[in-house]
Design a protein around this motif. Structure first.
Motif, short mmCIF file in Angstrom:
data_model
loop_
_atom_site.label_atom_id
_atom_site.label_comp_id
_atom_site.label_asym_id
_atom_site.label_seq_id
_atom_site.Cartn_x
_atom_site.Cartn_y
_atom_site.Cartn_z
N LEU A 1 23.63 -23.22 -27.20
CA LEU A 1 22.50 -23.82 -26.39
C LEU A 1 22.04 -24.94 -27.61
CD1 LEU A 1 19.94 -20.96 -25.83
CD2 LEU A 1 20.91 -22.61 -24.49
N PHE A 2 21.41 -26.28 -26.62
CA PHE A 2 21.32 -27.49 -27.77
C PHE A 2 20.30 -27.44 -28.21
CE2 PHE A 2 24.88 -29.59 -24.34
CZ PHE A 2 25.19 -30.16 -25.51
N ILE A 3 20.26 -26.87 -29.01
CA ILE A 3 18.78 -26.60 -30.39
C ILE A 3 19.41 -26.19 -31.90
CG2 ILE A 3 17.22 -24.28 -30.62
CD1 ILE A 3 17.27 -23.44 -27.83
N GLU A 4 18.39 -27.16 -32.37
CA GLU A 4 18.55 -27.26 -33.64
C GLU A 4 17.89 -26.06 -34.19
OE1 GLU A 4 19.43 -29.18 -37.29
OE2 GLU A 4 19.61 -30.06 -34.69
N GLU A 5 18.82 -25.55 -35.59
CA GLU A 5 18.65 -24.16 -35.83
C GLU A 5 17.52 -24.25 -36.75
OE1 GLU A 5 20.52 -19.68 -37.17
OE2 GLU A 5 21.11 -21.16 -36.79
N SER A 6 16.58 -23.52 -36.74
CA SER A 6 16.08 -23.75 -37.97
C SER A 6 16.39 -23.75 -39.55
CB SER A 6 14.98 -22.58 -38.31
OG SER A 6 14.23 -22.38 -39.21
N THR A 7 15.92 -24.76 -40.28
CA THR A 7 16.19 -24.46 -42.01
C THR A 7 14.92 -23.73 -42.88
OG1 THR A 7 15.15 -26.89 -42.10
CG2 THR A 7 17.25 -26.94 -41.20
N ASP A 8 14.32 -22.75 -42.55
CA ASP A 8 13.73 -22.80 -43.09
C ASP A 8 13.91 -21.96 -43.66
OD1 ASP A 8 11.63 -20.98 -43.62
OD2 ASP A 8 10.33 -21.43 -42.29
N ASP A 9 13.47 -21.49 -44.85
CA ASP A 9 14.30 -20.51 -46.07
C ASP A 9 14.42 -18.89 -45.51
OD1 ASP A 9 15.19 -23.16 -47.61
OD2 ASP A 9 14.01 -22.46 -49.22
N GLU A 10 13.28 -18.67 -44.58
CA GLU A 10 12.75 -17.48 -44.33
C GLU A 10 13.75 -17.03 -42.99
OE1 GLU A 10 8.78 -16.65 -43.69
OE2 GLU A 10 8.14 -16.93 -46.74
N HIS A 11 14.30 -18.19 -42.70
CA HIS A 11 15.09 -17.96 -41.50
C HIS A 11 15.73 -16.64 -41.68
CE1 HIS A 11 16.94 -17.73 -37.31
NE2 HIS A 11 17.90 -18.98 -38.17
N HIS A 12 16.70 -16.31 -41.29
CA HIS A 12 17.63 -15.27 -41.99
C HIS A 12 19.16 -15.48 -41.84
CE1 HIS A 12 21.16 -11.44 -41.37
NE2 HIS A 12 20.13 -11.46 -43.33
N PRO A 13 19.99 -16.18 -40.84
CA PRO A 13 20.83 -17.04 -41.12
C PRO A 13 20.66 -18.24 -42.01
CG PRO A 13 20.19 -17.02 -38.77
CD PRO A 13 18.88 -16.78 -39.44
N VAL A 14 19.81 -19.11 -42.68
CA VAL A 14 19.75 -19.74 -43.79
C VAL A 14 19.95 -19.10 -45.31
CG1 VAL A 14 17.94 -21.25 -44.59
CG2 VAL A 14 18.08 -21.49 -42.28
N ALA A 15 19.09 -17.82 -45.38
CA ALA A 15 18.90 -17.33 -46.05
C ALA A 15 20.78 -16.51 -46.59
CB ALA A 15 18.13 -15.56 -46.68
N GLU A 16 20.88 -16.36 -45.67
CA GLU A 16 22.53 -15.01 -46.05
C GLU A 16 23.69 -16.96 -45.65
OE1 GLU A 16 23.09 -11.93 -47.12
OE2 GLU A 16 20.57 -12.45 -46.87
N GLY A 17 23.25 -18.37 -45.09
CA GLY A 17 24.00 -18.83 -45.58
C GLY A 17 25.69 -18.63 -44.15
N PHE A 18 24.62 -18.43 -42.99
CA PHE A 18 25.57 -18.61 -42.06
C PHE A 18 24.73 -19.55 -40.90
CE2 PHE A 18 23.16 -14.21 -41.00
CZ PHE A 18 23.01 -14.67 -39.78
N ARG A 19 24.19 -20.65 -41.10
CA ARG A 19 23.56 -21.00 -40.22
C ARG A 19 24.01 -22.11 -39.44
NH1 ARG A 19 21.63 -26.54 -40.82
NH2 ARG A 19 19.50 -27.15 -38.74
N SER A 20 24.21 -22.29 -38.21
CA SER A 20 24.82 -23.16 -37.41
C SER A 20 24.99 -24.18 -38.21
CB SER A 20 23.79 -23.82 -36.08
OG SER A 20 24.90 -25.02 -35.46
N GLU A 21 26.70 -24.43 -37.72
CA GLU A 21 27.04 -25.52 -38.97
C GLU A 21 27.13 -27.46 -37.76
OE1 GLU A 21 30.88 -25.32 -40.62
OE2 GLU A 21 30.09 -23.43 -41.98
N ILE A 22 26.85 -27.06 -36.45
CA ILE A 22 27.02 -27.61 -35.68
C ILE A 22 25.38 -28.42 -35.50
CG2 ILE A 22 27.01 -28.90 -33.62
CD1 ILE A 22 29.41 -26.96 -33.55
N GLU A 23 24.68 -29.63 -35.87
CA GLU A 23 23.45 -29.77 -35.21
C GLU A 23 23.24 -30.01 -34.32
OE1 GLU A 23 21.60 -30.20 -38.30
OE2 GLU A 23 23.79 -29.16 -39.27
#
Length: 426
Positions: free
Chosen positions: A114-136
């Motif tokens: 989806l065209f949604i910017e993923e959260s950068t919050d440190d408590e967001h699990h994909p951020v904390a575990e290092g797999f946040r979206s790489e496509i802004e």
């Protein structure tokens, strides 16, 4: 499920989560799927136009929108031959196993983001575990990364089982735009299915709950509406203009005034509206993106007809031309009780399943209904099941995530259902 396969589920889902791509632009996603499929080594893999007729697609972007996504996929190492085979946005794949006599069973999973910017919050699990979206600006905010993981893992599990029959997995593009279900349903891969399973994660059902089949998905139509008027100086000669802005405003009021229907739920929504160039110019062009839904396909058609009529009346009132384009749509199709019962029975014996709900109202729309309807019209059975997951926020939000414990549950439920169907026969 083998320990090796179980251990691969979370890393695979996280890798897919890193590379979300929107409808008909899933170039790298399809590349990754094919990489995994080749390692599984099924009896066949069809990619893009090999899997469906491109003419049957809906909600296809303009050609110029594909280029940046192709190049991004190429930069990430996507196979050049695969990219050529996906030219023009023909993404997605079908993979199959032929295992002798027995039923033909299909599993449909969707693959787009989806065209949604993923959260950068440190408590967001994909951020904390290092797999946040790489496509802004793009993310898997609806769980399709989990769905793809299920599709691959179930295919591998069935490959290693004593399944007898034919098993096909449809890795369908463009679900979020309701654009990919129709071509998959119209393809030759769907024409002889005895059974079809479709699946979704979450949808406000917690980890440990399985819904064996949905009911009452809303039939839906997406519209792109363009008004063409005549520009004029808003101060000096406003009377010389035909105001597309006014036509747009009148149309919005008109469509929200469509009466609700006695035969069931109906919905209408204008999602985006844009018009004009400056405060002192009578707007000559306006555009609306909207949708209409109905509890039945017939109610959706009624809403679609009323939508068109009221938009055209608004254009005529203000001296404008209007084009109403139905960019995509999907019908209603309910899960078959016989298949719901089978899914419920196998789910009760799966480790991690704490509650089995036979059916639940869906209340939204899904273009898997094209495949479901095709199977049902041909005398087969279909069910759309839900594997619950504890998601911290709603689907389609920047902080959506899935409880990865649900990955193993989904694979086991789907695999056991396919194997049970093999025992039952066509």
């Amino acid at each position: 499920m083998t320990a090796r396969l179980r251990d691969r589920l979370t890393p695979l889902r996280r890798d897919l989560h890193r590379h979300p791509e929107p409808a008909w632009r899933e170039f790298y996603t399809t590349h990754r799927l094919v990489e995994e499929l080749r390692a599984i080594d099924p009896d066949g893999i069809a990619v893009g136009h090999e899997a469906y007729d491109p003419a049957d697609r809906m909600a296809v972007p303009d050609d110029e929108e594909f280029g940046p996504w192709v190049e991004r996929a190429r930069e990430r190492g996507a196979d050049a031959d695969l990219l050529d085979r996906m030219a023009g946005g023909n993404t997605g794949a079908v993979a199959w196993l032929d295992r002798g006599e027995g039923p033909t069973v299909g599993l449909r999973v969707d693959i787009d983001g989806l065209f949604i910017e993923e959260s950068t919050d440190d408590e967001h699990h994909p951020v904390a575990e290092g797999f946040r979206s790489e496509i802004e600006g793009t993310m898997h905010a609806c769980g399709h990364d989990a769905h793809m993981t299920w599709g691959l893992a179930v295919l591998e599990a069935i490959r290693d089982s004593d399944f007898s029959g034919t098993f096909r997995v449809f890795f369908q593009p463009a679900e979020e735009e309701s654009g990919g279900g129709n071509p998959m349903a119209e393809s030759g891969f769907a024409e002889d299915l005895d059974y079809l399973l479709a699946v979704h994660v979450g949808l406000d059902h917690p980890t440990g709950r399985v819904v064996a089949g949905i009911e009452k998905p809303l039939a839906m139509a997406h519209f792109d509406v363009t008004f063409e008027g005549t520009s004029a100086h808003a101060g000096k000669a406003p009377n010389e203009g035909d105001n597309a802005m006014q036509a747009l405003g009148t149309a919005i009021t008109n469509v929200y005034g469509i009466p609700r229907h006695a035969d069931g739920m109906t919905r209408v929504n204008v999602g985006t509206a844009e018009a004009g160039t400056a405060s002192n110019v009578v707007a000559e062009r306006a555009r609306v993106a909207a949708e209409a839904r109905g509890e039945t396909t017939e109610l959706m058609e009624t809403m679609k007809r009323e939508f068109r009529r009221r938009v055209r009346a608004a254009a005529e009132m203000h001296g404008c031309e209007v084009d109403v384009d139905v960019v995509s749509e999907s019908p209603r199709a309910d899960s078959d009780p016989e298949l719901v019962d089978l899914v419920a029975d196998v789910a009760r014996d799966v480790r991690g399943v704490e509650e089995v709900v036979p059916t639940a109202d869906f209340g939204a729309s899904e273009d898997a209904t094209f495949l479901m309807r095709r199977v049902q019209e041909n005398g087969g059975l279909a069910s759309y099941l839900i594997v619950g997951t504890d998601h911290p926020t709603s689907h389609h939000t920047p902080t959506f995530d899935v409880d990865e414990r649900s990955l193993e549950i989904g694979v086991d439920v789907l695999t056991d259902a396919v194997l049970e169907l093999s025992e039952r026969g066509p």
